[in-house]
Design a protein around this motif. Structure first.
Motif, PDB file in Angstrom:
ATOM      1  N   UNK A  21      39.357  18.020  11.559  1.00  0.00           N
ATOM      2  CA  UNK A  21      38.814  18.288  12.882  1.00  0.00           C
ATOM      3  C   UNK A  21      38.982  19.744  13.283  1.00  0.00           C
ATOM      4  N   UNK A  22      40.016  20.461  12.803  1.00  0.00           N
ATOM      5  CA  UNK A  22      40.252  21.863  13.188  1.00  0.00           C
ATOM      6  C   UNK A  22      39.377  22.824  12.421  1.00  0.00           C
ATOM      7  N   UNK A  23      38.702  22.395  11.397  1.00  0.00           N
ATOM      8  CA  UNK A  23      37.849  23.318  10.627  1.00  0.00           C
ATOM      9  C   UNK A  23      36.520  23.610  11.327  1.00  0.00           C
ATOM     10  N   UNK A  24      36.032  22.742  12.236  1.00  0.00           N
ATOM     11  CA  UNK A  24      34.763  22.944  12.956  1.00  0.00           C
ATOM     12  C   UNK A  24      35.023  22.891  14.458  1.00  0.00           C
ATOM     13  N   UNK A  25      34.228  23.702  15.270  1.00  0.00           N
ATOM     14  CA  UNK A  25      34.436  23.799  16.715  1.00  0.00           C
ATOM     15  C   UNK A  25      33.094  23.621  17.436  1.00  0.00           C
ATOM     16  N   UNK A  26      33.054  22.651  18.379  1.00  0.00           N
ATOM     17  CA  UNK A  26      31.869  22.439  19.212  1.00  0.00           C
ATOM     18  C   UNK A  26      31.922  23.394  20.418  1.00  0.00           C
ATOM     19  N   UNK A  27      30.816  24.109  20.705  1.00  0.00           N
ATOM     20  CA  UNK A  27      30.741  25.067  21.812  1.00  0.00           C
ATOM     21  C   UNK A  27      29.690  24.644  22.819  1.00  0.00           C
ATOM     22  N   UNK A  28      29.991  24.934  24.118  1.00  0.00           N
ATOM     23  CA  UNK A  28      29.083  24.577  25.204  1.00  0.00           C
ATOM     24  C   UNK A  28      28.823  25.820  26.070  1.00  0.00           C
ATOM     25  N   UNK A  29      27.582  25.955  26.702  1.00  0.00           N
ATOM     26  CA  UNK A  29      27.214  27.115  27.535  1.00  0.00           C
ATOM     27  C   UNK A  29      26.868  26.633  28.939  1.00  0.00           C
ATOM     28  N   UNK A  30      27.399  27.362  29.924  1.00  0.00           N
ATOM     29  CA  UNK A  30      27.062  27.060  31.310  1.00  0.00           C
ATOM     30  C   UNK A  30      25.656  27.597  31.581  1.00  0.00           C
ATOM     31  N   UNK A  31      24.778  26.698  32.015  1.00  0.00           N
ATOM     32  CA  UNK A  31      23.365  27.091  32.168  1.00  0.00           C
ATOM     33  C   UNK A  31      23.155  28.100  33.285  1.00  0.00           C
ATOM     34  N   UNK A  32      24.095  28.246  34.203  1.00  0.00           N
ATOM     35  CA  UNK A  32      23.942  29.207  35.282  1.00  0.00           C
ATOM     36  C   UNK A  32      24.632  30.522  34.980  1.00  0.00           C
ATOM     37  N   UNK A  33      25.897  30.461  34.579  1.00  0.00           N
ATOM     38  CA  UNK A  33      26.685  31.680  34.371  1.00  0.00           C
ATOM     39  C   UNK A  33      26.578  32.208  32.961  1.00  0.00           C
ATOM     40  N   UNK A  34      26.051  31.391  32.016  1.00  0.00           N
ATOM     41  CA  UNK A  34      25.920  31.766  30.607  1.00  0.00           C
ATOM     42  C   UNK A  34      27.276  31.969  29.931  1.00  0.00           C
ATOM     43  N   UNK A  35      28.332  31.395  30.516  1.00  0.00           N
ATOM     44  CA  UNK A  35      29.659  31.474  29.888  1.00  0.00           C
ATOM     45  C   UNK A  35      29.785  30.391  28.790  1.00  0.00           C
ATOM     46  N   UNK A  36      30.593  30.730  27.788  1.00  0.00           N
ATOM     47  CA  UNK A  36      30.811  29.832  26.636  1.00  0.00           C
ATOM     48  C   UNK A  36      32.119  29.061  26.852  1.00  0.00           C
ATOM     49  N   UNK A  37      32.048  27.710  26.599  1.00  0.00           N
ATOM     50  CA  UNK A  37      33.229  26.855  26.735  1.00  0.00           C
ATOM     51  C   UNK A  37      33.428  26.012  25.458  1.00  0.00           C
ATOM     52  N   UNK A  38      34.667  25.633  25.246  1.00  0.00           N
ATOM     53  CA  UNK A  38      34.990  24.783  24.072  1.00  0.00           C
ATOM     54  C   UNK A  38      34.995  23.300  24.415  1.00  0.00           C
ATOM     55  N   UNK A  39      34.810  22.978  25.691  1.00  0.00           N
ATOM     56  CA  UNK A  39      34.825  21.593  26.105  1.00  0.00           C
ATOM     57  C   UNK A  39      33.588  21.301  26.937  1.00  0.00           C
ATOM     58  N   UNK A  40      33.087  20.070  26.899  1.00  0.00           N
ATOM     59  CA  UNK A  40      31.935  19.721  27.720  1.00  0.00           C
ATOM     60  C   UNK A  40      32.319  19.651  29.194  1.00  0.00           C
ATOM     61  N   UNK A  41      31.307  19.815  30.083  1.00  0.00           N
ATOM     62  CA  UNK A  41      31.543  19.759  31.514  1.00  0.00           C
ATOM     63  C   UNK A  41      30.238  19.743  32.285  1.00  0.00           C
ATOM     64  N   UNK A  42      30.319  19.685  33.629  1.00  0.00           N
ATOM     65  CA  UNK A  42      29.104  19.663  34.454  1.00  0.00           C
ATOM     66  C   UNK A  42      28.303  20.962  34.310  1.00  0.00           C
ATOM     67  N   UNK A  43      27.049  20.870  34.084  1.00  0.00           N
ATOM     68  CA  UNK A  43      26.174  22.035  33.963  1.00  0.00           C
ATOM     69  C   UNK A  43      26.288  22.760  32.655  1.00  0.00           C
ATOM     70  N   UNK A  44      26.957  22.112  31.664  1.00  0.00           N
ATOM     71  CA  UNK A  44      27.137  22.743  30.354  1.00  0.00           C
ATOM     72  C   UNK A  44      26.275  22.051  29.309  1.00  0.00           C
ATOM     73  N   UNK A  45      25.711  22.861  28.449  1.00  0.00           N
ATOM     74  CA  UNK A  45      24.869  22.352  27.356  1.00  0.00           C
ATOM     75  C   UNK A  45      25.500  22.715  26.030  1.00  0.00           C
TER      76      UNK A  45
END
Length: 538
Positions: A21-45
């Motif tokens: 599980x540590x060899x691959x990382x899922x990334x998410x982007x906030x559609x408004x701020x364009x910030x990158x996150x490692x966890x899913x959340x509201x407004x994130x794709x």
């Protein structure tokens, strides 16, 4: 800290998923701020799964190595597991090491029942006190250089036996027993039972070796379970003193209500059966042959028993018949005089420590060959009744002598006695042998109130060794007994024996026709004997 190989293997298996599980990382982007996150959340794709390009090759190599190591460990574990299973199956097949201690002795047994061995033994310590003052009780005083005719007081070890018995693969059995007191302790005379059995078609049994001849209820009963200290005179004379243990082949069949046994047997191993006598009543009895000793004398013996009336183990009637035909071996020197062989019948009168033969035919083969005992035919009838704490038993036995100078002279005798348990027990019976078994007190003796089992007994005994050209005397005795069983393996016995009538006035030695002065000294005597026994068996 040290870890077992099994522990490392388990840790590696559990850690394999985490490493993956540590060899691959899922990334998410906030559609408004364009910030990158490692966890899913509201407004994130979700952008996708990413891995570090510079470390990916090393991580894949490490994963491959770990997977190979885990596979190797798993393979070793599987092999070890198979070995443990094979060892466990082997142990289950054999299952040795079970030890039991019960009423039959010390027992070793496999759990599957294929192998068993029991160690058992017994010891009987006897004493005898003679209430007889020679002529005061009709016993003749000695004359000239003769020794006293008074029976001797004393004590001794009657029996001291140890034995093993058991079975192989359920169908094959064995028994070996040695008596250190038998035959004055001589090596050959010490053997009692030494035989093998086959029970493949139970209840049918085949027996080969040295064992008791199937004759008489009292003889079939172990001396551990006799009501009186000594077997009755007629049984001692025609079976026990002549050594009931003989070598041969036996066939038996037993059902809950009846038994049938027969045997083809020859001489016993050893010089004879008289426990405290220096000579055997049967001049033969030695299986070591040499020139001049002659062939062994053979005999066929059979016994059948039944329970015509049986309500339960405390209320039943026993009956039985015995028969035997024996060929007696006689051997002579080149000049026609006696060398060895023959047979004689005789008995002490219900005594043990002093075994003076008051009744005695002497050897029935004459030294000059004028009379030769060639065959002995024995017949016996027996019966016993148990009704609660009361029991009674009786037997009749006769022996017909035939051969040169004999015309079926008939020697015979009988006995009868009754017993009663004051403490309520019933006499135990063993259906497989048609004989008596071990007494188990209702309450063992203890300081907390148990009395053990107490038994009273009284009996009458008659033996006749006079007929035709044979004169070994005749006697009648009365006896009384008290038996105390503290528990099922210890017994204390006390017997009082009174001579009612002894007729030995004309006793002769059949071998040469001379008078038997020792036997004649007891003619018309009325002596009394007190006997005691302490017994333990396991």
């Amino acid at each position: 800290m040290k870890f077992s190989k099994l522990g490392l293997a388990v840790a590696a298996v559990l850690g394999a998923g985490t490493a993956g599980q540590t060899l691959a990382l899922d990334l998410y982007v906030d559609t408004k701020t364009q910030q990158i996150f490692a966890e899913p959340g509201p407004g994130r794709a979700k952008l996708g799964s990413f891995e570090r390009v510079e470390d990916g090759a090393n991580q894949k190599a490490e994963m491959s190595a770990q997977k190979a190591e885990i596979a190797h460990i798993k393979e070793e574990l599987a092999l070890k597991n198979n070995e443990l299973k094979a060892l466990d199956e082997h142990v289950k097949d054999e299952k040795y090491g079970e030890l039991q201690i019960n009423e039959k002795g010390i027992k070793f047994e496999s759990k599957d029942g294929n192998f068993e061995m029991m160690i058992n033994g017994r010891m009987q310590v006897d004493s005898q006190t003679n209430v007889s003052g020679l002529s005061n009780h009709g016993i003749a005083d000695p004359t000239g250089a003769s020794t006293t005719n008074q029976l001797a007081d004393g004590a001794g070890i009657r029996r001291a036996r140890i034995g093993i018995e058991g079975s192989y693969y359920k169908d094959f059995g064995y028994k070996f027993e040695y008596d250190f007191a038998r035959g004055n302790g001589t090596v050959a005379s010490g053997l009692t039972d030494a035989f093998l059995t086959w029970n493949g078609y139970a209840p049918f049994q085949v027996k080969v070796g040295q064992f008791k001849e199937p004759f008489s209820m009292e003889e079939a009963t172990s001396n551990r379970y006799l009501t009186f200290i000594e077997r009755n005179n007629v049984v001692n004379t025609f079976s026990d003193n002549d050594n009931a243990y003989k070598v041969g082949l036996g066939l038996g069949y037993s059902e809950p209500r009846w038994t049938a046994n027969m045997a083809l047997q020859t001489e016993s191993v050893g010089s004879g059966g008289a426990t405290s006598s220096t000579s055997s009543l049967n001049a033969m009895g030695n299986t070591n042959r040499n020139n001049g000793s002659g062939d062994t004398g053979w005999g066929v013996t059979g016994r059948v028993t039944g329970l015509p009336w049986f309500e339960d183990k405390t209320k039943f009637l026993h009956v039985g018949l015995s028969g035997s035909e024996r060929q007696i071996e006689n051997n002579f020197l080149a000049n026609g005089t006696y060398s060895n062989g023959g047979i004689s019948f005789g008995n002490q009168i219900n005594t043990n420590v002093d075994r003076t033969y008051i009744l005695n035919t002497g050897n029935l083969t004459a030294t000059n060959g004028s009379r030769i005992a060639q065959r002995i035919a024995r017949f016996g009838g027996e019966t016993a009744l148990v009704y609660g704490p009361f029991s009674a038993q009786a037997e009749y036995i006769q022996a017909n002598v035939s051969g040169k100078g004999y015309h079926d002279e008939m020697l015979n005798g009988w006995y009868g006695y009754a017993s009663y348990f004051l403490t309520g027990e019933s006499r135990a019976y063993k259906t497989s042998t048609g004989a008596w078994d071990r007494i188990k007190p209702n309450r063992n003796f203890s300081a907390r109130g148990g009395w053990g089992a107490w038994e009273l007994a009284a009996g009458y005994d008659y033996l006749n060794l006079i007929d035709g050209s044979i004169n070994g005397g005749r006697a009648q005795t009365a006896k009384f007994g008290i038996n105390w069983y503290p528990n099922s393996h210890i017994r204390m016995m006390a017997n009082f024996v009174h001579a009612l009538n002894i007729d030995t006035a004309g006793v002769i030695n059949a071998a040469n026709g001379s008078a038997n002065a020792r036997a004649r000294a007891y003619n018309s005597s009325n002596f009394d004997v007190v006997e005691l026994r302490a017994q333990v068996d396991w």
